[in-house]
Design an enzyme around this catalytic site. Sequence first.
Site, PDB file in Angstrom:
ATOM      1  N   TYR A   1      -9.119  20.345  35.975  1.00  0.00           N
ATOM      2  CA  TYR A   1      -8.271  21.186  35.170  1.00  0.00           C
ATOM      3  C   TYR A   1      -7.315  22.174  35.958  1.00  0.00           C
ATOM      4  O   TYR A   1      -7.128  23.158  35.699  1.00  0.00           O
ATOM      5  CB  TYR A   1      -9.159  21.833  33.817  1.00  0.00           C
TER       6      TYR A   1
ATOM      7  N   HIS B   1      -7.689   8.248  -3.243  1.00  0.00           N
ATOM      8  CA  HIS B   1      -8.283   6.999  -3.891  1.00  0.00           C
ATOM      9  C   HIS B   1      -9.408   6.917  -4.865  1.00  0.00           C
ATOM     10  O   HIS B   1      -9.910   5.984  -5.433  1.00  0.00           O
ATOM     11  CB  HIS B   1      -8.854   5.988  -2.637  1.00  0.00           C
TER      12      HIS B   1
ATOM     13  N   ARG C   1     -13.873  15.471  22.907  1.00  0.00           N
ATOM     14  CA  ARG C   1     -13.808  15.273  24.516  1.00  0.00           C
ATOM     15  C   ARG C   1     -15.042  15.670  24.985  1.00  0.00           C
ATOM     16  O   ARG C   1     -15.186  16.878  25.019  1.00  0.00           O
ATOM     17  CB  ARG C   1     -12.526  16.151  24.918  1.00  0.00           C
TER      18      ARG C   1
ATOM     19  N   HIS D   1       0.863  -1.295   0.014  1.00  0.00           N
ATOM     20  CA  HIS D   1      -0.242  -0.038   0.086  1.00  0.00           C
ATOM     21  C   HIS D   1       0.916   1.366   0.107  1.00  0.00           C
ATOM     22  O   HIS D   1       1.766   1.381   0.977  1.00  0.00           O
ATOM     23  CB  HIS D   1      -0.936  -0.134   1.066  1.00  0.00           C
TER      24      HIS D   1
ATOM     25  N   CYS E   1      -6.269  18.968  24.719  1.00  0.00           N
ATOM     26  CA  CYS E   1      -6.961  18.681  26.037  1.00  0.00           C
ATOM     27  C   CYS E   1      -5.849  18.666  27.098  1.00  0.00           C
ATOM     28  O   CYS E   1      -4.581  18.200  26.795  1.00  0.00           O
ATOM     29  CB  CYS E   1      -7.771  17.445  25.945  1.00  0.00           C
TER      30      CYS E   1
HETATM   31  C1  HEM Z   1      -2.490   5.658  -1.296  1.00  0.00           C
HETATM   32  C2  HEM Z   1      -4.759   1.991  -2.486  1.00  0.00           C
HETATM   33  C3  HEM Z   1      -6.569   1.590   2.173  1.00  0.00           C
HETATM   34  C4  HEM Z   1      -4.623   5.753   3.123  1.00  0.00           C
HETATM   35  C5  HEM Z   1      -3.048   4.716  -2.012  1.00  0.00           C
HETATM   36  C6  HEM Z   1      -2.691   4.507  -3.437  1.00  0.00           C
HETATM   37  C7  HEM Z   1      -3.174   3.561  -3.584  1.00  0.00           C
HETATM   38  C8  HEM Z   1      -3.885   2.971  -2.476  1.00  0.00           C
HETATM   39  C9  HEM Z   1      -3.211   2.534  -4.826  1.00  0.00           C
HETATM   40  C10 HEM Z   1      -1.789   5.387  -4.101  1.00  0.00           C
HETATM   41  C11 HEM Z   1      -2.534   6.248  -5.119  1.00  0.00           C
HETATM   42  C12 HEM Z   1      -2.063   7.143  -5.934  1.00  0.00           C
HETATM   43  O1  HEM Z   1      -0.776   7.780  -5.630  1.00  0.00           O
HETATM   44  O2  HEM Z   1      -2.383   7.588  -7.210  1.00  0.00           O
HETATM   45  C13 HEM Z   1      -5.603   1.571  -1.105  1.00  0.00           C
HETATM   46  C14 HEM Z   1      -6.279   0.041  -1.283  1.00  0.00           C
HETATM   47  C15 HEM Z   1      -6.562   0.135   0.152  1.00  0.00           C
HETATM   48  C16 HEM Z   1      -6.406   1.433   0.754  1.00  0.00           C
HETATM   49  C17 HEM Z   1      -6.491  -0.687  -2.551  1.00  0.00           C
HETATM   50  C18 HEM Z   1      -7.628  -0.714   0.468  1.00  0.00           C
HETATM   51  C19 HEM Z   1      -7.536  -2.145   0.354  1.00  0.00           C
HETATM   52  C20 HEM Z   1      -6.355   2.999   2.616  1.00  0.00           C
HETATM   53  C21 HEM Z   1      -6.846   3.567   4.076  1.00  0.00           C
HETATM   54  C22 HEM Z   1      -6.068   4.567   4.107  1.00  0.00           C
HETATM   55  C23 HEM Z   1      -5.470   4.924   3.325  1.00  0.00           C
HETATM   56  C24 HEM Z   1      -7.783   2.525   4.984  1.00  0.00           C
HETATM   57  C25 HEM Z   1      -6.392   5.331   5.455  1.00  0.00           C
HETATM   58  C26 HEM Z   1      -6.721   5.152   6.635  1.00  0.00           C
HETATM   59  C27 HEM Z   1      -3.973   6.166   1.883  1.00  0.00           C
HETATM   60  C28 HEM Z   1      -2.996   7.562   1.776  1.00  0.00           C
HETATM   61  C29 HEM Z   1      -2.292   7.362   0.790  1.00  0.00           C
HETATM   62  C30 HEM Z   1      -2.780   6.414   0.110  1.00  0.00           C
HETATM   63  C31 HEM Z   1      -2.841   8.610   3.169  1.00  0.00           C
HETATM   64  C32 HEM Z   1      -1.498   8.500   0.169  1.00  0.00           C
HETATM   65  C33 HEM Z   1       0.033   8.113   0.530  1.00  0.00           C
HETATM   66  C34 HEM Z   1       1.049   9.206  -0.086  1.00  0.00           C
HETATM   67  O3  HEM Z   1       0.831   9.894  -1.106  1.00  0.00           O
HETATM   68  O4  HEM Z   1       2.157   9.442   0.799  1.00  0.00           O
HETATM   69  N1  HEM Z   1      -3.642   4.018  -1.580  1.00  0.00           N
HETATM   70  N2  HEM Z   1      -5.539   2.092  -0.147  1.00  0.00           N
HETATM   71  N3  HEM Z   1      -5.600   3.903   2.392  1.00  0.00           N
HETATM   72  N4  HEM Z   1      -3.538   5.686   0.775  1.00  0.00           N
HETATM   73 FE1  HEM Z   1      -4.510   3.959   0.406  1.00  0.00          FE
HETATM   74  N1  MTE Z   2     -17.904  22.299  25.907  1.00  0.00           N
HETATM   75  C1  MTE Z   2     -19.076  21.713  26.273  1.00  0.00           C
HETATM   76  N2  MTE Z   2     -20.168  22.305  26.359  1.00  0.00           N
HETATM   77  N3  MTE Z   2     -19.154  20.499  26.898  1.00  0.00           N
HETATM   78  C2  MTE Z   2     -18.020  19.741  27.094  1.00  0.00           C
HETATM   79  O1  MTE Z   2     -17.850  18.584  27.357  1.00  0.00           O
HETATM   80  N4  MTE Z   2     -15.258  19.772  26.545  1.00  0.00           N
HETATM   81  C3  MTE Z   2     -14.313  20.383  26.734  1.00  0.00           C
HETATM   82  C4  MTE Z   2     -14.275  21.503  25.674  1.00  0.00           C
HETATM   83  N5  MTE Z   2     -15.633  22.111  25.366  1.00  0.00           N
HETATM   84  C5  MTE Z   2     -16.789  20.310  26.686  1.00  0.00           C
HETATM   85  C6  MTE Z   2     -16.721  21.463  25.982  1.00  0.00           C
HETATM   86  C7  MTE Z   2     -12.987  19.972  26.875  1.00  0.00           C
HETATM   87  S1  MTE Z   2     -12.425  19.234  28.026  1.00  0.00           S
HETATM   88  C8  MTE Z   2     -12.229  19.992  25.619  1.00  0.00           C
HETATM   89  S2  MTE Z   2     -10.706  19.299  25.488  1.00  0.00           S
HETATM   90  C9  MTE Z   2     -12.666  20.362  24.380  1.00  0.00           C
HETATM   91  O2  MTE Z   2     -13.998  20.913  24.353  1.00  0.00           O
HETATM   92  C10 MTE Z   2     -12.568  19.286  23.118  1.00  0.00           C
HETATM   93  O3  MTE Z   2     -13.066  19.886  22.058  1.00  0.00           O
HETATM   94  P1  MTE Z   2     -13.455  18.825  20.761  1.00  0.00           P
HETATM   95  O4  MTE Z   2     -14.314  17.737  21.377  1.00  0.00           O
HETATM   96  O5  MTE Z   2     -14.005  19.707  19.788  1.00  0.00           O
HETATM   97  O6  MTE Z   2     -12.063  18.422  20.374  1.00  0.00           O
END
Ligand code: HEM
Ligand code: MTE
Length: 467
Positions: free
Chosen positions: A322, A65, A139, A40, A186
């Site tokens: 806090y 993707h 949070r 990947h 937080c």
């Molecule tokens: C890049 C396939 C799942 C995050 C890519 C690329 C392919 C690919 C082919 C390169 C695309 C290009 O540059 O044209 C897949 C396939 C997956 C999968 C087949 C599942 C079977 C995931 C998941 C995530 C993810 C679950 C995130 C949680 C990324 C990221 C890149 C990437 C961040 C960019 C990497 C870079 O450019 O540095 N993937 N992917 N992928 N994928 Fe996936």
């Molecule tokens: N505001 C409300 N009304 N209720 C909450 O529970 N949590 C606070 C703050 N503002 C809270 C809140 C705490 S402790 C944090 S760290 C931030 O919201 C988290 O914001 P986020 O959930 O958008 O990341």
Amino acid sequence: QESTHIYTKAEVSSHTSPETGIWVTLGSEVFDVTEFVDLHPGGPSKLMLAAGGPLEPFWALYAVHDQSHVRELLAQYKIGELNPEDKVAPTVETSDPYANDPVRHPALKVNSQRPFNAEPPPELLTENYITPNPIFFTRNHLPVPNVDPDTYRLHVVGAPGGQSLSLSLDDLHKFPKYEITVTLQCAGNRRSEMTQVKEVKGLEWRTGAISTAHWGGARLCDVLAQAGHQLCETEAHVCFEGLDSDPTGTAYGASIPLARAMDPEAEVLLAYEMNGQPLPRDHGFPVRVVVPGVVGARHVKWLGRVSVQPEESYSHWQRRDYKGFSPSVDWDTVDFDSAPSIQELPVQSAITEPQDGETVESGEVTIRGYAWSGGGRAVIRVDVSLDGGLTWQVAELDGEEQRPRKAWAWRLWQLQVPVPAGQKELNIVCKAVDDGYNVQPDTVAPIWNLRGVLSNAWHRVHVHVAP
Ligand code: HEM
Ligand code: MTE
């Protein structure tokens, strides 16, 4: 003619390791991508976040993707279809105060379901300078209120001689709009490292109780001015109340000094936009406070009421939580009135890649992470060590340039270095320096406190080197 295999969701979800095979779904199609994981381009650990479930929520975050060659590549791994009848009916318990909470992104690492508290995994946290809304850490202390934007009103208590305001969303939009990029952290971020020293009370946050967004909204100082408030040299605080409340009807509340609220340079916002979208429900829809450089607890969500009081808020979260204490203070001896409430936070940094316990290739290693400091202090340097802190190298800082005294957002950083020959393991450490030359403490024990807040010791990651 080949018959299509039909799989249930439960079957798919049991395929999450190389031993069982790694399966994912897209639409109604099932894929066995075991052989692809190591190939990947985005790295194996990111793909694994989707193992056993749908790709859609992850691919929605990474538009890379959204290309035909990616679909074609995936098609090679198809093994069958999802059972169309396999729709799990959500069982909604009506007496459950959390029944109306929003649906969350599956990548979030959940620290508590009710109330909902969750952080993005390290491999996604520093993938983008701006954290995508669906994986921004959450949070909550209480159930998420369901606020009708049409009837929503923000109550602003007027100054003596001024006038109280009852502002609709439209009214708020009439104030000049300001947009700023702000990191929220937080006070409990990295608490889990304090727990390793000695037990503390609180959620087990790892390094992800921090995220960055581009916020848009009205300036608090403009709204307060319209209600007749002026900057005065007193101890006055601006108190905020949320529309979330506990069974006794007590709302979440917190406050900040009036001097900060009225200072246009402090850029305190009543935000109605997060990364160009209306605020998501988890992050305060329709309006929240954003207090740049200040601990997350003061960024009150679902904002209902703003008032200026002679002293800080009487809320539990302002006066009985806090706050930081000496390591010698325990729950029998703690005097909450003896310590000020946390406002600005100390300098912080953490490593997001590689992760603790991982095996890295010999040759070269890339180390990544984030660094941030409170009060608008800019991060000027991040030092990284591969040998537990004996020798150091300076990391490269990415991300937006920071304005002096208004460095509200984090810097992402990275360092690409050769793995010293013959090393079987590395003790990677990072530490940041801000523009006040404040540094992080080297160990956790001397800053341990019973509530597990302000955990900002050098971040340490132990990894193995592949032979
Ligand atoms: C890049 C396939 C799942 C995050 C890519 C690329 C392919 C690919 C082919 C390169 C695309 C290009 O540059 O044209 C897949 C396939 C997956 C999968 C087949 C599942 C079977 C995931 C998941 C995530 C993810 C679950 C995130 C949680 C990324 C990221 C890149 C990437 C961040 C960019 C990497 C870079 O450019 O540095 N993937 N992917 N992928 N994928 Fe996936
Ligand atoms: N505001 C409300 N009304 N209720 C909450 O529970 N949590 C606070 C703050 N503002 C809270 C809140 C705490 S402790 C944090 S760290 C931030 O919201 C988290 O914001 P986020 O959930 O958008 O990341």
